[in-house]
Design an enzyme around this catalytic site. Sequence first.
Site, mmCIF file in Angstrom:
data_model
loop_
_atom_site.group_PDB
_atom_site.id
_atom_site.type_symbol
_atom_site.label_atom_id
_atom_site.label_comp_id
_atom_site.label_asym_id
_atom_site.label_seq_id
_atom_site.Cartn_x
_atom_site.Cartn_y
_atom_site.Cartn_z
ATOM 1 C CE LYS A 106 -1.408 3.981 2.887
ATOM 2 N NZ LYS A 106 -1.363 3.053 3.706
ATOM 3 C CE LYS A 115 -4.742 2.222 -0.601
ATOM 4 N NZ LYS A 115 -4.094 0.809 -0.344
ATOM 5 C CB SER A 167 -1.014 -0.097 1.199
ATOM 6 O OG SER A 167 -2.060 -0.783 1.149
ATOM 7 C CB SER A 203 -4.542 1.678 3.923
ATOM 8 O OG SER A 203 -3.870 1.270 2.893
#
Length: 437
Positions: free
Chosen positions: A241, A55, A52, A116
């Site tokens: 993140k 992202k 993730s 997320s």
Amino acid sequence: MTLFFTIFLPFQQVDAASEPVSINAKAAILVEASTGTILYGKNIDEKLPIASMAKVMTEYLVLEALDKKKIKSDQTYTPSDYVYKISQKRDLSNVPLRKDGTYSAHELFEAMSIYSANGAAIALAEIVAGSETNFVKMMNEKAQELGLKNTEFINATGLENKDLQGMHPEGTSADSENKMSARDMAKLSQRLLKDYPEVLEVASVPKKVFREGTDDKINMPNWNWMLKGLLFEYEGVDGLKTGSTSSAGSCFTATAERNGMRVISVVMNAGDAKGSSLHTARFQETKKMLDYAYNNFNVQEVFQANYAVKDQSVLPVVKGKEKEVKIHSKDALKLVVRNGEEKAYTAKFNIDDKKLTENKELTAPLKKNEKVGTMTVEYTGKGDKLSFLDGDKGMQTDIVTEKAVEKANWFVLTMRSIGGFFAGIWNGITDTVKSWF
């Protein structure tokens, strides 16, 4: 046995101490954000799954679209069948979306950045580009534009394509996954923070309720457990993140600001000897790097603006009203400095040869603050020389003229030429006379 330990153990201790920080991860990097100085690196250029953390690019493109007025934060969106189906998978990180519901781009961005949420990420891709397939093309084009050399995006979420129920973007395979190098992840994060620092207003939120006050409300705890009030709270951490899949392992791109220095760290496939869980190893290894950064380095203005290097601060000028001009650095130069090494740097002026005549002179007219070269800095300390995300560009600044030099008129130039002619004759005569004696 006593003799063995006496002889060999000290050497083992020295070897362990020679590495300033030991990070248990397949790849890791630690960077000072304003200069791009690499403070620590391990396997930083291998392309690896990022989960993730992909992202971060989705965030960049959404914020860019907002900045360019291509989309609005309050514009509404109704989920496509694809987004609806993915958002219902609670074994993935998601906020369930209603098929006939309407959602603002802003609340979808919060769901993606804080929790997320994967369905929300695909929804944003459709808002910006019409489809995730088009959005992935934009992701890879932006990667190329930003100079990310070891990067490949295949979807907007960071999920493995096999989790997208056969609906993965066109042109990508069902068994592929987003991949980046640790260096590229740090570069992308650096640009995101520079171009759109407002991302931290969302990334720093430790928890929030999605659709609060409605029947669809759902708690959104931030997966970044180093934020204030969470399990691995660390002073100064305000982003960025996390990511985890079976192939990527435990990943985390962190950023923190303390004492005027912002750093970015990346760990990919982190672990430790104790067998920490997928969700904790990344924070333990990140803490090591952040401690190392703030205990050993600081950002200082090593050379002030208008700095002049001794014996290099004046250049001759031809065809000008003045015969020389002073030069100096245009801007102050801030560098990352190891504690106690504030004076371990020397500056050198490098004049652009294209600006000079065969006799190493500048030619009038010259403007004030006209660039004539660059000032480079050399590290003279005893430690390892620090490198940069983009070569050594962080160790230089422009050299410019202190004032303008107008071109002399034809009469002055003619007189100088005549004077130079007779001066040449006179010098020739005196040299000849001297040779007689």
